[in-house]
Design an enzyme around this catalytic site. Structure first.
Site, mmCIF file in Angstrom:
data_model
loop_
_atom_site.group_PDB
_atom_site.id
_atom_site.type_symbol
_atom_site.label_atom_id
_atom_site.label_comp_id
_atom_site.label_asym_id
_atom_site.label_seq_id
_atom_site.Cartn_x
_atom_site.Cartn_y
_atom_site.Cartn_z
ATOM 1 C CG HIS A 1 -1.913 -1.078 1.273
ATOM 2 N ND1 HIS A 1 -1.635 -2.290 1.887
ATOM 3 C CD2 HIS A 1 -3.171 -1.182 0.768
ATOM 4 C CE1 HIS A 1 -2.682 -3.090 1.761
ATOM 5 N NE2 HIS A 1 -3.630 -2.446 1.096
ATOM 6 C CD GLU B 1 1.649 -1.772 3.452
ATOM 7 O OE1 GLU B 1 2.138 -0.860 2.751
ATOM 8 O OE2 GLU B 1 0.704 -2.500 3.062
ATOM 9 N NE ARG C 1 -18.442 17.322 15.085
ATOM 10 C CZ ARG C 1 -17.202 16.896 15.316
ATOM 11 N NH1 ARG C 1 -16.919 15.596 15.145
ATOM 12 N NH2 ARG C 1 -16.263 17.730 15.697
ATOM 13 N NE ARG D 1 -19.134 18.230 19.391
ATOM 14 C CZ ARG D 1 -19.419 16.934 19.295
ATOM 15 N NH1 ARG D 1 -18.450 16.049 19.122
ATOM 16 N NH2 ARG D 1 -20.676 16.517 19.323
#
Length: 274
Positions: free
Chosen positions: A15, A85, A173, A227
């Protein structure tokens, strides 16, 4: 036992498309590939060594210390691939660098949150180990991040992070057209009462995997949203990157001090001179 469909030990990782000579021991892990260029702004030099999918990797030096950065994309699954990786090609120290939403009023927009441990409210780490296994940050990485924040004179908060799989429902949320997940209000209230500092989406996975593999990891995020107060601003975007880059240089000095003292590990009695 079934055979491997892809060999994870190929010279170039599937990847990330990096090899053993491409990355330093210490790697910063932002989510957004575009943040890579902002991270390396603080380095002495760098080269982009690989770009594939959400993964962009650069390697260079900071204050003379070898360092790399790899973007992970959003969330635990892609962060786990990056750590897997990178570890396979020799990296051993990881610092998540990102942004977060604070759930304590004192964590203001632009402040840093340095994670000591994470609530594993995500699914990736659960596929590696039982749910009550702690996602704890490496004490040496935490110390280096604190030292860097102090040197840079940044406001920071030290404590527990909650990592989620969802930016919306998982972080209490509202979703599309005001959808609210069951127990959403109770969940965020319980986390606040427990003193949890912030929401983000990768730290728990990175910390859990690092501990399982005998590696070291930490996380530092800039507060973009609070928040409690309802504020949201992309302020201080580069603070986390600058703090983490300096922390890698501190880590190198800490490691050298441990080796020179023939100590078993870093402790407060070993000084760092800059």
């Amino acid at each position: 036992m079934t055979g491997d469909s892809e060999d994870p030990n190929d010279d170039v990782q599937y990847h990330l498309e990096v090899g053993e000579d491409d990355v330093a021991d210490s790697v910063l892990l932002p989510g957004n590939p575009e943040r890579v260029e902002k991270v390396v702004d603080y380095w002495d030099d760098h080269d982009i060594v690989a770009e594939h999918r959400e993964y962009r990797t650069a390697t260079g030096t900071h204050d003379g210390t070898p360092i790399s950065v790899t973007s992970t994309g959003i969330g635990g699954p892609s962060a786990a691939i990056a750590l897997e990786e990178l570890a396979r090609v020799g990296a051993n120290s990881f610092i998540r660098v990102g942004s977060c939403g604070a759930i304590q009023e004192e964590a203001s927009i632009g402040d840093l949150v340095i994670t000591t441990g994470a609530v594993r409210q995500e699914g990736t780490s659960k596929e590696y180990v039982r749910e009550d296994y702690p996602a704890s940050a490496d004490h040496r990485v935490v110390s280096a991040l604190v030292a860097a924040a102090e040197e840079l004179d940044y406001d920071y908060h030290l404590g527990v992070t909650c990592s989620t799989d969802s930016f919306y429902a998982g972080q209490s949320r509202p979703g599309f057209e005001g959808f609210e997940a069951s127990g959403s209000d109770e969940r965020i209230a319980a986390l606040k009462e427990a003193g949890v500092l912030n929401f983000e989406m990768e730290a728990a996975t990175i910390l859990t995997l690092a501990n399982l593999y005998g590696l070291r990891a930490g996380a530092v995020c800039t507060v973009y949203a609070n928040r409690v107060t309802g504020e949201f601003r992309t302020e201080g975007e580069r603070k986390a990157a600058k703090c983490a880059s300096l922390a890698v240089s501190y880590l190198a000095e800490m490691d050298a001090a441990v080796e020179e003292a023939d100590a078993d590990g870093w402790h407060a009695g070993l000084s760092i001179e800059r």
